[in-house]
Design an enzyme around this catalytic site. Structure first.
Site, PDB file in Angstrom:
ATOM      1  N   HIS A   1       0.861  -1.186   0.000  1.00 32.15           N
ATOM      2  CA  HIS A   1       0.000   0.000   0.000  1.00 32.15           C
ATOM      3  C   HIS A   1       0.893   1.230   0.000  1.00 32.15           C
ATOM      4  CE1 HIS A   1      -3.624   2.401   0.825  1.00 32.15           C
ATOM      5  NE2 HIS A   1      -2.801   3.156   1.541  1.00 32.15           N
ATOM      6  N   CYS A   2       0.638   2.146  -0.920  1.00 33.22           N
ATOM      7  CA  CYS A   2       1.487   3.319  -1.082  1.00 33.22           C
ATOM      8  C   CYS A   2       0.686   4.592  -0.815  1.00 33.22           C
ATOM      9  CB  CYS A   2       2.080   3.364  -2.484  1.00 33.22           C
ATOM     10  SG  CYS A   2       3.156   4.783  -2.784  1.00 33.22           S
TER      11      CYS A   2
END
Length: 343
Positions: A163-164
């Site tokens: 997850h960015c």
């Protein structure tokens, strides 16, 4: 602990920060450095610097827009295979005859026909340790191989990498290429700016009555920090790509439970536990690269098309696949040894 409102705010603020840093650095480089101090002394070099710098700035932002507005792929929207109807049979499975090795998409033959069933068996899939298909209670969907649930997105992401927060979402099967290109081009842009700015700044400071523009220092610091950081990041993800791994798979210390179904009943199967270092989907550097970057070499470094396949089924490494099948057969023989005949 994150909240929906906090995630929404971060999702708006961080992209603005990215665009702001890239465009601001480009403004300093083009107008306050190249145009103001280099154009009069070396016109050809100044034009070359400005054209190349602008190109990498533009391709960086295009790649960023692509990853921002691309879909990573969610398991809830995945189309399961329909080899059989029993509820205990895996919804997603692999067989060497199932996928086209060039496109990594399902073969055109109808897998629902009984005549094709025997040609696909045995089939393999990642399961729980009791053999039940992986199921997400939160999303209420079956999880294909390499799919993981993201707590931030509250969704099961196909071939999830991580997850960015900088893209306000997940990096997964459908947008991984765009993410890699963004990181790569941003690193190239930053180091290009840094390496070409230093001699220009030194030359400008040697001029009579020279004054130091504070924004030059800002440019050098930003380009060096982001360039070195992102080059390392790009190298790591380049390694993952050629080895067909995700960040989650690379750091995982948990073994995979592989289920081998010998028929379509959903009851005739074996579970084989593989070592966490076994890379089940390693197809060799060339095929690994093409699976993410695409089959056309002219499109590898263009943020246009994504990777191959649908993100639900991935081809296994041939030797590991054969090894898993043989281990399953040996387990079956040990549990059901053949009866000896008396003479």
């Amino acid at each position: 602990m994150s909240t929906p409102i906090g995630n929404a705010v971060v999702g708006v603020v961080l992209p603005v920060v990215v665009f702001g840093i890239v465009i601001y650095s480009w403004y300093i480089y083009i107008f306050r450095l190249c145009y103001a101090h280099l154009l009069d002394t070396n016109k050809a070099e100044a034009v070359a610097f400005m054209v190349i710098g602008t190109f990498f700035m533009v391709i960086t932002l295009i790649s960023y827009l692509r990853v921002l507005f691309s879909y990573p792929g969610k398991a809830i929207h995945a189309t399961p295979l329909s080899l059989s109807t029993p509820s205990t049979f895996p919804r997603f499975y692999y067989s060497p005859r199932l996928l086209d090795p060039k496109t990594m998409c399902r073969q055109k033959h109808d897998v629902e026909e009984a005549t094709e069933t025997t040609s696909l068996l045995p089939v393999v899939s990642i399961s729980k340790n009791d053999g039940l298909p992986r199921y997400c209670d939160t999303c209420q969907c079956f999880k294909p191989d390499r799919t993981h649930h993201c707590k931030e997105c509250n969704a099961c992401i196909l071939k999830m990498d991580h997850h960015c927060p900088w893209i306000s979402g997940c990096v997964g099967h459908k947008n991984y290429k765009f993410f890699f290109l963004f990181v790569l081009y941003c690193a190239i842009y930053a180091l290009w700016v840094f390496c070409t700015s230093i001699p220009t700044v030194v030359e400008a400071m040697n001029e009579p009555d020279a004054t130091l523009d504070p924004q030059w220092i800002v440019l050098l610091v930003l380009s060096f920090v982001f360039g070195m950081t992102l080059w390392g990041f790009a190298a790591v993800h380049g390694y993952y790509i050629i080895n067909n791994q995700t960040t989650i798979e690379h750091i995982s210390q948990r073994p995979n439970e592989v289920r081998i179904d010998f028929d379509i009943s959903g009851h005739n199967f074996e579970i084989v536990t593989t070592h966490h270092d076994d890379n089940l989907w390693d197809l060799g550097h060339s095929r690994n690269w093409r699976s993410v970057m695409g089959s056309n070499p002219f499109g590898w470094f263009l943020p246009i098309y994504g990777g191959l396949g649908d993100g639900c089924v991935f081809p296994y490494n041939d030797s590991l696949y054969e090894n898993i099948i043989e281990r399953a057969k040996r387990q079956r023989m040990m549990l059901n040894p053949p009866t000896s005949q008396a003479f």
